[in-house]
Design an enzyme around this catalytic site. Structure first.
Site, PDB file in Angstrom:
ATOM      1  N   GLY A  92       0.849  -1.188   0.000  1.00  0.00           N
ATOM      2  CA  GLY A  92       0.000   0.000   0.000  1.00  0.00           C
ATOM      3  C   GLY A  92       0.879   1.230   0.000  1.00  0.00           C
ATOM      4  O   GLY A  92       2.028   1.184   0.450  1.00  0.00           O
TER       5      GLY A  92
ATOM      6  N   GLN B  36       3.041   9.983   1.194  1.00  0.00           N
ATOM      7  CA  GLN B  36       4.322   9.273   1.184  1.00  0.00           C
ATOM      8  C   GLN B  36       5.162   9.598  -0.047  1.00  0.00           C
ATOM      9  O   GLN B  36       6.365   9.316  -0.059  1.00  0.00           O
ATOM     10  CB  GLN B  36       4.096   7.753   1.263  1.00  0.00           C
TER      11      GLN B  36
ATOM     12  N   CYS C 199       6.148   0.099   7.348  1.00  0.00           N
ATOM     13  CA  CYS C 199       5.705   1.248   6.551  1.00  0.00           C
ATOM     14  C   CYS C 199       6.836   1.627   5.610  1.00  0.00           C
ATOM     15  O   CYS C 199       7.997   1.710   6.022  1.00  0.00           O
ATOM     16  CB  CYS C 199       5.363   2.414   7.476  1.00  0.00           C
ATOM     17  N   LEU C 200       6.489   1.873   4.346  1.00  0.00           N
ATOM     18  CA  LEU C 200       7.522   2.252   3.379  1.00  0.00           C
ATOM     19  C   LEU C 200       8.187   3.566   3.767  1.00  0.00           C
ATOM     20  O   LEU C 200       9.286   3.866   3.303  1.00  0.00           O
ATOM     21  CB  LEU C 200       6.920   2.354   1.968  1.00  0.00           C
TER      22      LEU C 200
ATOM     23  N   HIS D 229      -4.255   1.219   7.628  1.00  0.00           N
ATOM     24  CA  HIS D 229      -2.931   1.852   7.659  1.00  0.00           C
ATOM     25  C   HIS D 229      -2.862   2.988   6.630  1.00  0.00           C
ATOM     26  O   HIS D 229      -2.385   4.093   6.924  1.00  0.00           O
ATOM     27  CB  HIS D 229      -1.882   0.763   7.381  1.00  0.00           C
ATOM     28  N   GLU D 230      -3.359   2.714   5.413  1.00  0.00           N
ATOM     29  CA  GLU D 230      -3.257   3.722   4.340  1.00  0.00           C
ATOM     30  C   GLU D 230      -4.201   4.895   4.590  1.00  0.00           C
ATOM     31  O   GLU D 230      -3.842   6.057   4.329  1.00  0.00           O
ATOM     32  CB  GLU D 230      -3.536   3.097   2.974  1.00  0.00           C
TER      33      GLU D 230
ATOM     34  N   HIS E  75      -2.691   7.271   6.875  1.00  0.00           N
ATOM     35  CA  HIS E  75      -1.719   8.156   6.205  1.00  0.00           C
ATOM     36  C   HIS E  75      -2.396   9.394   5.625  1.00  0.00           C
ATOM     37  O   HIS E  75      -1.802  10.473   5.594  1.00  0.00           O
ATOM     38  CB  HIS E  75      -1.043   7.422   5.043  1.00  0.00           C
TER      39      HIS E  75
END
Ligand code: NI
Length: 183
Positions: A46, A51, A88-89, A130-131, A134
């Site tokens: 995701g 991000q 997380c990226l 999670h997304e 963000h």
């Protein structure tokens, strides 16, 4: 398609509220394509617009061959509970268990502006939550107990020096395979 640089913890854009999308333009579609490309290159499941330094309320998700670009997503229903080890990226190499709903229903728009609903359980539910976090300036670290957050931040202290200007620049070639679930 293009790989975009990923903003890592410390970049202020990760803490900003996104803006509701009202124009479903070719540029929005291109951003989603680039986000999919970036997510694949980083071996993520995701990726949310902040991000990659953008404030459109847009996220891309790909879990177990289910692939979505979600515009203006909102969780309209939650059920059950699950604890999942998240990464997380934007916080590479930091993982911790997070408590989430086990099932969520998300109402969103697609890239043409059509209303859609996505129901996810387990990993897809975790990823959607999670997304969407963000998109409201929230990171999985914020959902940890104080002790777990301290441990995670200690790991990050050792990692963050790799990211000049709080940016993670992806290599041109493929990354080595990685089985971690990251968004
Ligand atoms: Ni993330």
């Amino acid at each position: 398609m293009a790989r975009l640089d990923i903003h890592v913890l410390g970049s202020p854009v990760l803490r900003q509220e996104t803006e509701r999308v009202t124009q479903f333009t070719p540029e929005l579609r291109r951003l989603a394509d680039d986000m999919f490309d970036t997510m694949h290159a980083a071996k993520g499941i995701g990726l949310a617009a902040p991000q990659v330094g953008r404030l459109e309320r847009l996220t891309v998700v790909e879990v177990e061959e289910q692939r979505f670009a979600l515009v203006n997503p909102e969780i309209i229903q939650r059920a059950g509970a699950i604890r999942w080890e998240e990464g997380c990226l934007s916080i590479p190499d930091v993982y911790s268990h997070v408590d989430r709903a086990n099932e969520v229903t998300v109402r969103a728009q697609d890239l043409d502006g059509n209303l859609i609903e996505v129901v996810g359980t387990e990993l897809l539910a975790v990823c959607l939550q999670h997304e969407i976090d963000h998109l409201h300036g929230k990171l999985f670290l914020d959902r940890l107990s104080l002790l777990k957050r301290r441990a995670a931040l200690k790991t990050w202290e050792q990692e963050k020096g790799k990211y000049v200007g709080n940016l993670r620049v992806l290599p041109v070639g493929d990354l080595p395979p990685d089985d971690a679930d990251q968004g």
